[in-house]
Design a protein around this motif. Structure first.
Motif, PDB file in Angstrom:
ATOM      1  N   ASP A  36      29.880  38.851 -11.799  1.00  0.00           N
ATOM      2  CA  ASP A  36      30.903  39.715 -11.200  1.00  0.00           C
ATOM      3  C   ASP A  36      30.318  40.369  -9.953  1.00  0.00           C
ATOM      4  OD1 ASP A  36      33.001  41.352 -10.581  1.00  0.00           O
ATOM      5  OD2 ASP A  36      33.133  42.308 -12.541  1.00  0.00           O
ATOM      6  N   VAL A  37      30.811  39.974  -8.807  1.00  0.00           N
ATOM      7  CA  VAL A  37      30.275  40.473  -7.538  1.00  0.00           C
ATOM      8  C   VAL A  37      30.563  41.963  -7.385  1.00  0.00           C
ATOM      9  CG1 VAL A  37      30.436  40.273  -5.027  1.00  0.00           C
ATOM     10  CG2 VAL A  37      30.495  38.223  -6.443  1.00  0.00           C
ATOM     11  N   ARG A  38      31.777  42.376  -7.703  1.00  0.00           N
ATOM     12  CA  ARG A  38      32.156  43.783  -7.498  1.00  0.00           C
ATOM     13  C   ARG A  38      31.357  44.743  -8.373  1.00  0.00           C
ATOM     14  NH1 ARG A  38      37.726  41.488  -6.977  1.00  0.00           N
ATOM     15  NH2 ARG A  38      38.175  41.619  -4.759  1.00  0.00           N
ATOM     16  N   ALA A  39      31.012  44.318  -9.594  1.00  0.00           N
ATOM     17  CA  ALA A  39      30.274  45.194 -10.512  1.00  0.00           C
ATOM     18  C   ALA A  39      28.768  45.026 -10.388  1.00  0.00           C
ATOM     19  CB  ALA A  39      30.702  44.909 -11.950  1.00  0.00           C
ATOM     20  N   SER A  40      28.314  44.206  -9.459  1.00  0.00           N
ATOM     21  CA  SER A  40      26.882  43.918  -9.349  1.00  0.00           C
ATOM     22  C   SER A  40      26.154  45.009  -8.562  1.00  0.00           C
ATOM     23  CB  SER A  40      26.668  42.572  -8.670  1.00  0.00           C
ATOM     24  OG  SER A  40      27.056  42.645  -7.315  1.00  0.00           O
ATOM     25  N   SER A  41      24.824  44.889  -8.557  1.00  0.00           N
ATOM     26  CA  SER A  41      23.994  45.858  -7.843  1.00  0.00           C
ATOM     27  C   SER A  41      23.616  45.357  -6.448  1.00  0.00           C
ATOM     28  CB  SER A  41      22.721  46.130  -8.648  1.00  0.00           C
ATOM     29  OG  SER A  41      21.996  44.932  -8.828  1.00  0.00           O
ATOM     30  N   LEU A  42      24.362  44.394  -5.934  1.00  0.00           N
ATOM     31  CA  LEU A  42      24.100  43.885  -4.588  1.00  0.00           C
ATOM     32  C   LEU A  42      24.490  44.934  -3.546  1.00  0.00           C
ATOM     33  CD1 LEU A  42      25.590  40.281  -4.899  1.00  0.00           C
ATOM     34  CD2 LEU A  42      23.190  40.909  -4.907  1.00  0.00           C
ATOM     35  N   PRO A  43      23.874  44.894  -2.370  1.00  0.00           N
ATOM     36  CA  PRO A  43      24.288  45.813  -1.298  1.00  0.00           C
ATOM     37  C   PRO A  43      25.756  45.592  -0.928  1.00  0.00           C
ATOM     38  CG  PRO A  43      22.195  44.755  -0.752  1.00  0.00           C
ATOM     39  CD  PRO A  43      22.706  44.093  -1.985  1.00  0.00           C
ATOM     40  N   GLU A  44      26.411  46.642  -0.510  1.00  0.00           N
ATOM     41  CA  GLU A  44      27.847  46.585  -0.211  1.00  0.00           C
ATOM     42  C   GLU A  44      28.175  45.561   0.870  1.00  0.00           C
ATOM     43  OE1 GLU A  44      30.383  47.979  -1.832  1.00  0.00           O
ATOM     44  OE2 GLU A  44      28.902  48.766  -3.239  1.00  0.00           O
ATOM     45  N   ALA A  45      27.304  45.454   1.882  1.00  0.00           N
ATOM     46  CA  ALA A  45      27.566  44.497   2.959  1.00  0.00           C
ATOM     47  C   ALA A  45      27.538  43.062   2.432  1.00  0.00           C
ATOM     48  CB  ALA A  45      26.535  44.667   4.074  1.00  0.00           C
ATOM     49  N   VAL A  46      26.608  42.768   1.533  1.00  0.00           N
ATOM     50  CA  VAL A  46      26.504  41.421   0.958  1.00  0.00           C
ATOM     51  C   VAL A  46      27.710  41.153   0.075  1.00  0.00           C
ATOM     52  CG1 VAL A  46      25.118  39.927  -0.531  1.00  0.00           C
ATOM     53  CG2 VAL A  46      23.998  41.442   1.097  1.00  0.00           C
ATOM     54  N   LYS A  47      28.123  42.158  -0.703  1.00  0.00           N
ATOM     55  CA  LYS A  47      29.313  42.005  -1.547  1.00  0.00           C
ATOM     56  C   LYS A  47      30.529  41.659  -0.698  1.00  0.00           C
ATOM     57  CE  LYS A  47      28.218  45.368  -5.154  1.00  0.00           C
ATOM     58  NZ  LYS A  47      28.714  46.569  -5.837  1.00  0.00           N
ATOM     59  N   ALA A  48      30.703  42.373   0.399  1.00  0.00           N
ATOM     60  CA  ALA A  48      31.867  42.155   1.268  1.00  0.00           C
ATOM     61  C   ALA A  48      31.843  40.747   1.852  1.00  0.00           C
ATOM     62  CB  ALA A  48      31.888  43.195   2.383  1.00  0.00           C
ATOM     63  N   ARG A  49      30.665  40.293   2.329  1.00  0.00           N
ATOM     64  CA  ARG A  49      30.582  38.946   2.898  1.00  0.00           C
ATOM     65  C   ARG A  49      30.811  37.881   1.835  1.00  0.00           C
ATOM     66  NH1 ARG A  49      26.758  41.297   6.262  1.00  0.00           N
ATOM     67  NH2 ARG A  49      25.001  40.733   4.958  1.00  0.00           N
ATOM     68  N   LEU A  50      30.324  38.119   0.610  1.00  0.00           N
ATOM     69  CA  LEU A  50      30.538  37.172  -0.490  1.00  0.00           C
ATOM     70  C   LEU A  50      32.020  37.036  -0.795  1.00  0.00           C
ATOM     71  CD1 LEU A  50      27.893  37.626  -3.332  1.00  0.00           C
ATOM     72  CD2 LEU A  50      28.689  35.504  -2.351  1.00  0.00           C
ATOM     73  N   LEU A  51      32.719  38.168  -0.897  1.00  0.00           N
ATOM     74  CA  LEU A  51      34.129  38.141  -1.257  1.00  0.00           C
ATOM     75  C   LEU A  51      34.990  37.551  -0.143  1.00  0.00           C
ATOM     76  CD1 LEU A  51      34.308  41.596  -3.058  1.00  0.00           C
ATOM     77  CD2 LEU A  51      34.344  39.341  -4.114  1.00  0.00           C
ATOM     78  N   GLN A  52      34.542  37.652   1.106  1.00  0.00           N
ATOM     79  CA  GLN A  52      35.303  37.121   2.232  1.00  0.00           C
ATOM     80  C   GLN A  52      34.909  35.697   2.591  1.00  0.00           C
ATOM     81  OE1 GLN A  52      34.631  39.919   5.353  1.00  0.00           O
ATOM     82  NE2 GLN A  52      36.070  41.420   4.556  1.00  0.00           N
ATOM     83  N   SER A  53      33.922  35.138   1.884  1.00  0.00           N
ATOM     84  CA  SER A  53      33.391  33.832   2.266  1.00  0.00           C
ATOM     85  C   SER A  53      34.375  32.692   2.050  1.00  0.00           C
ATOM     86  CB  SER A  53      32.101  33.542   1.493  1.00  0.00           C
ATOM     87  OG  SER A  53      32.390  33.331   0.128  1.00  0.00           O
ATOM     88  N   GLY A  54      35.313  32.849   1.121  1.00  0.00           N
ATOM     89  CA  GLY A  54      36.273  31.777   0.864  1.00  0.00           C
ATOM     90  C   GLY A  54      35.695  30.651   0.030  1.00  0.00           C
ATOM     91  N   ASP A  55      34.565  30.886  -0.607  1.00  0.00           N
ATOM     92  CA  ASP A  55      33.941  29.879  -1.463  1.00  0.00           C
ATOM     93  C   ASP A  55      34.819  29.655  -2.683  1.00  0.00           C
ATOM     94  OD1 ASP A  55      32.239  28.491  -3.321  1.00  0.00           O
ATOM     95  OD2 ASP A  55      30.516  29.167  -2.161  1.00  0.00           O
ATOM     96  N   ILE A  88      24.039  30.981  -2.982  1.00  0.00           N
ATOM     97  CA  ILE A  88      25.307  31.581  -2.541  1.00  0.00           C
ATOM     98  C   ILE A  88      25.069  32.997  -2.022  1.00  0.00           C
ATOM     99  CG2 ILE A  88      27.549  32.425  -3.329  1.00  0.00           C
ATOM    100  CD1 ILE A  88      27.555  30.111  -5.353  1.00  0.00           C
ATOM    101  N   VAL A  89      24.302  33.785  -2.787  1.00  0.00           N
ATOM    102  CA  VAL A  89      24.036  35.175  -2.399  1.00  0.00           C
ATOM    103  C   VAL A  89      23.157  35.205  -1.152  1.00  0.00           C
ATOM    104  CG1 VAL A  89      22.947  37.323  -3.138  1.00  0.00           C
ATOM    105  CG2 VAL A  89      24.381  36.054  -4.728  1.00  0.00           C
ATOM    106  N   GLY A  90      22.187  34.294  -1.070  1.00  0.00           N
ATOM    107  CA  GLY A  90      21.312  34.237   0.108  1.00  0.00           C
ATOM    108  C   GLY A  90      22.080  33.913   1.372  1.00  0.00           C
ATOM    109  N   ASP A  91      23.060  33.001   1.262  1.00  0.00           N
ATOM    110  CA  ASP A  91      23.886  32.677   2.426  1.00  0.00           C
ATOM    111  C   ASP A  91      24.698  33.885   2.877  1.00  0.00           C
ATOM    112  OD1 ASP A  91      22.915  30.123   2.399  1.00  0.00           O
ATOM    113  OD2 ASP A  91      24.700  29.220   1.492  1.00  0.00           O
TER     114      ASP A  91
END
Length: 132
Positions: A36-55, A88-91
């Protein structure tokens, strides 16, 4: 490199698809990784790019789902799924610089126009000549 907390990953064992004989019918070696990207401990900027990636592996509610069934053992499939999630997260963690479009040089513009003029002359020479 961004670390992913293993406690944020949810696993479920499923039966693998495809050929494999009797073993594939009785052993659940394939794995579904859910993150779950939204509930994860990733930085907010990475979360936003992940959710907008269209993967296509990221669902509309922000959950990354990876099905790992490449190998015949559950442990190798687990490592494969984690490696794919890290990719995926690294990208998403790398920020590409914004592209600034270049302008054509004056010489290249002149060459283009001269080439068009030459081509027009060649085509004009193929037309029927009007005799007077």
């Amino acid at each position: 490199m961004i670390d992913i907390d293993p406690r944020e990953i949810e696993w479920s064992a499923i039966r693998a698809q495809g050929a494999g004989g009797q073993n594939v019918n009785k052993v659940s070696t394939a794995l579904h990784l859910r993150f779950d990207v939204r509930a994860s401990s990733l930085p907010e900027a990475v979360k936003a790019r992940l959710l907008q990636s269209g993967d296509q592996r990221i669902s509309s509610d922000g959950v990354v789902v990876i099905k790992a069934q490449r190998y015949r053992s559950q442990e190798r499939n687990r490592e494969d799924a984690i490696a794919r999630l890290r990719e995926i997260v690294g990208d998403a963690a790398t920020v590409m610089p914004e592209r600034r479009p270049t302008r054509p040089t004056r010489a290249s513009q002149r060459r283009r126009v001269e080439a068009k003029a030459r081509r027009g002359e060649v085509k004009a020479g193929r037309r029927k000549q009007a005799y007077e």
